[in-house]
Design an enzyme around this catalytic site. Sequence first.
Site, short mmCIF file in Angstrom:
data_model
loop_
_atom_site.label_atom_id
_atom_site.label_comp_id
_atom_site.label_asym_id
_atom_site.label_seq_id
_atom_site.Cartn_x
_atom_site.Cartn_y
_atom_site.Cartn_z
N GLY A 117 59.33 27.92 30.24
CA GLY A 117 59.41 29.15 31.86
C GLY A 117 60.23 28.24 32.88
CB CYS A 118 61.94 29.88 35.29
SG CYS A 118 60.96 30.74 35.41
CE1 TYR A 119 58.39 29.28 40.65
CE2 TYR A 119 57.01 31.11 39.35
CZ TYR A 119 58.11 30.21 40.71
OH TYR A 119 57.72 31.50 41.71
CB THR A 121 62.74 24.37 33.31
OG1 THR A 121 62.53 24.45 32.33
CG2 THR A 121 63.69 23.54 33.83
CB ALA A 122 62.19 23.26 38.82
#
Lengths: 314, 314, 314, 314
Positions: A117-119, A121-122
């Site tokens: 997911g995007c969150y 990953t960061a």
Amino acid sequence: TSTTHAGRAVADFHPQFTGLIDAEFSTFDLHEAVEKTDIIFCALPHGKSAAIVVPLLEAGAKVIDLSADFRLKEAGLYPQWYNQEHPSPHFLPEAVYGLPELKREQISKARLIANPGCYPTASILALAPLAKAKLVDWKSVVLDAKSGVSGAGRSLKQAFHFPECTENFKAYKVPNHQHIPEIEQELGILAGSRPCLSFTPHLVPMVRGILITAYVRLTKELTEPDLWELYEHFYEGESFIRLLKPPRLPETRFVMGTNFCDLSLRYDQRTGRVIVFSAIDNLVKGASGQAVQNMNIICNLPEEQGLKHVAPLP
Amino acid sequence: TSTTHAGRAVADFHPQFTGLIDAEFSTFDLHEAVEKTDIIFCALPHGKSAAIVVPLLEAGAKVIDLSADFRLKEAGLYPQWYNQEHPSPHFLPEAVYGLPELKREQISKARLIANPGCYPTASILALAPLAKAKLVDWKSVVLDAKSGVSGAGRSLKQAFHFPECTENFKAYKVPNHQHIPEIEQELGILAGSRPCLSFTPHLVPMVRGILITAYVRLTKELTEPDLWELYEHFYEGESFIRLLKPPRLPETRFVMGTNFCDLSLRYDQRTGRVIVFSAIDNLVKGASGQAVQNMNIICNLPEEQGLKHVAPLP
Amino acid sequence: TSTTHAGRAVADFHPQFTGLIDAEFSTFDLHEAVEKTDIIFCALPHGKSAAIVVPLLEAGAKVIDLSADFRLKEAGLYPQWYNQEHPSPHFLPEAVYGLPELKREQISKARLIANPGCYPTASILALAPLAKAKLVDWKSVVLDAKSGVSGAGRSLKQAFHFPECTENFKAYKVPNHQHIPEIEQELGILAGSRPCLSFTPHLVPMVRGILITAYVRLTKELTEPDLWELYEHFYEGESFIRLLKPPRLPETRFVMGTNFCDLSLRYDQRTGRVIVFSAIDNLVKGASGQAVQNMNIICNLPEEQGLKHVAPLP
Amino acid sequence: TSTTHAGRAVADFHPQFTGLIDAEFSTFDLHEAVEKTDIIFCALPHGKSAAIVVPLLEAGAKVIDLSADFRLKEAGLYPQWYNQEHPSPHFLPEAVYGLPELKREQISKARLIANPGCYPTASILALAPLAKAKLVDWKSVVLDAKSGVSGAGRSLKQAFHFPECTENFKAYKVPNHQHIPEIEQELGILAGSRPCLSFTPHLVPMVRGILITAYVRLTKELTEPDLWELYEHFYEGESFIRLLKPPRLPETRFVMGTNFCDLSLRYDQRTGRVIVFSAIDNLVKGASGQAVQNMNIICNLPEEQGLKHVAPLP
């Protein structure tokens, strides 16, 4: 492929491809798909992906799945965080969580990639070096997350109607966003035990970009130069990680349209906290770019192939 | 008054007043100012205000000062946070920190009001009930703050040039924003001892609005309903505090153009943290609106007078 | 090269290049510049470019000049539209106005390219087929132009300060924008006589993009299909011109980050007017992209080389 | 009243009223409505309003209708512009087009006000002085219109989804926007004969505001001072019309949240055209503010009552 738009030009629905891509949407045919492709990208909604992915795997395909359906190792977490039983939990063990900076070796041999997911990953990239070095006092960890609106997808909702979305800032899904177990799982693998941390997403009136502000206390006293050394060592040779030294800090516009994850940190002597900042483009490193990076690894192509974009500033 | 624009119409520089206000800027004359006014609002830059405020007070004026020059009680903090010695530290004791919800009584009798900063207003109001009830484990407190660009004032800087500011999100002044000591001072007064907390400001691509996300562990186990009761009791009768119950959360657009501070909270059982959200318009409750509220109190006018605006939604 | 930043990394000032480009700014040395390069791009402010370009030409360089200094054929127009005499009018005749869709042949042989302005590129491409076919009643022509803020450059001005620029729409430089003579000159060359038309620029609260809405009456009665045929024929084989047929209309986001010019038109039977829409990215087809396109032509490279970008939607 | 939300608090759906308004939505009861009110505001969609308005009138109510259902005098125009026959054309003659600056007298005596559309309000006010003075060469008139997104209402559409709407500019409904006949009708009444003009709406990535750029040739030679005198005379004493003299030009932010219409003009000697600019807030002077202004006139209240807002700048 598209069920609803089969036979229509891709450029009719994604006008940016006008004059560049002539392709038409076709209907999905499992056997044709498996035969004609080396790898299949699957970008179905959470909860609907497994029903397609499993037959594809069984027919011999390699799949990079952009949904959450194979990201969690414990089937028991799906009812809690996604409100439904997992339909094919026996595939969870072999799925590789596709974060190349942590799992390049496993990705290269996998037939099923659970694209992060995007969150997560960061968030994971922000804390991985500290987690790996067992330096984190996990009870102290707060991840304050901010995302552009494209993170919510293309579906229409009142909250994303321009007049109700622009010139506004708010938190949402507090305190139980479904990306939390992914973050805890992967940081837990690095740290050796599963943490329980606070994660609060907020909506920024911009299209793309995620910034994570991570607050951490350490289990050992370190200086800021020690921390930089740790991060430099951990991410040595990584094409898509950029460490921004003080006075620089990540800004989402620096990574817009790119597969970079920009990281920076500060050690705050007053409070004894390390503050780590992490910025990605949620649609690239947080989704399709990372999927392509995973494909490159699986296909033994140069990992940067097709991914060397420059952020369009200003 | 204006030194540079004396004799020019106010509406020439603030076009929104065209057809509404005929006033012209005049030069500043101390004696005239004291004679003709009941209260003087002083909105000079930090570090330049004291030089005007002190003579005004000595000439008998009442002053509401919007700068930071009289907000900190310890003169010794000015060199540390504002890079300069305080020119008139003997006035610091009598200055009243102008947050009406906490100091209405003192404000009503003061001749010098230090009007709070925008971030401190939102931060202190978020945690005041917990601080007063001695429920906060201060070592746990993280304030993650987000502000619209108008918080930076009207001066031109590359960072606020539209093409470099829109469609972007970033942190700044990490970890030492000058509003930190104000927040710690006032929460410390309530709590009985000065805390040392993390505060990280971020820039949101919108004009107005502040949202504070406050992470707190409690020193005592409480339920979410207990917490709501505490907040309701603490803010009972306050015209400008709105408590938004779940599922509602503050959004900056709900307070845009108004003197409201919208508050909400969640108790996260997984992590044991209370998360408090606080939203204000940085230019109203965070600056001029609060100054008017203070004036109303001093002049014994209805506290809401001139301040009953509705946010222009959408 | 940079006078002020010589010796500093390019990525320090253009952070999007961090990790991608290692170059440093160097001081400008005319002889080194001429020796080491095939073509020199010159992007100095209007009125300051000629002083550098002329010595470069005299030393044997080929120059693509992004300023307005060599765009107008009549030296007498410079005092009127740019408030200064042209310093080297004898170079005006040989400068080629670098709009490849109209002057590919001349560009390929030129040593001095006057790279077109952003508004003129979009405006001229909108009307070129009609001008060439002598179909325009020039007295009727209105060009209503809208541009993102990046068109104004990187210099700081109150009007481009985020809080005064976002959520706002306005016209500016009415009725005498300095791009008017370029438009009239080039359309006049096509039409056989110089027109005198209305052009009104407006500022859109977005970073990139220009949309021109052109209102034209024809000297001859034509149907909409006739007009489409004319445009298709005129732009046949052009890689960077996309004709969007009804019901499609150009949107600036479709060309963002690309070298495309998207065109569409409608014939309004009620009023007898043709309305032509033209969209470009002012920083790409309106500036540097077109400069690269010109370089490709001069260097006999494929015209699309380095320019096949896809707009980052959403 | 609300059919769907009857019994629910207004503040639940319009959160800006939290703490300010306690009202609940009630179901619509015609007789109760007529008895308990002096005037009824009706804000139903076009084509659905007449079915409610007619019974209200017949029961003795006075109605200010914000839909288009009673704006056009010729019933025959409804099928052409709104795709449906008018259900009660016999009420069209008595409906008063509620533009107070033109019809104050008639409004004061009316029982049915057709509150003008947003584009027509700005367009008609821009050209009314010229139309009344019979100075317009109507064949030359182009109205290029730009509107913020709130003009499209609260309904969800892909085009107004934040990621597809921000950082974008486009035209729409070319060349047949349904507001055209209103504009032509009212200008025609002033001019003495119905014009046929070009009107092209565009979507600006902002919430509120309309700017009209009107291009006009005159039937008689006049200077710019002559034109200003004409406008000043025509709008003398009007509280909500502000004439901005050069170098000033209207900007939508100056009227945001207000009932003002800001006007300016330039005479372009090169082209012989007058360019008139007109800015309103589409939700105030373009809708509800004008409705309140009409109510004030009917009820013999001061016309500015409840409407003296200042634009919240920045």
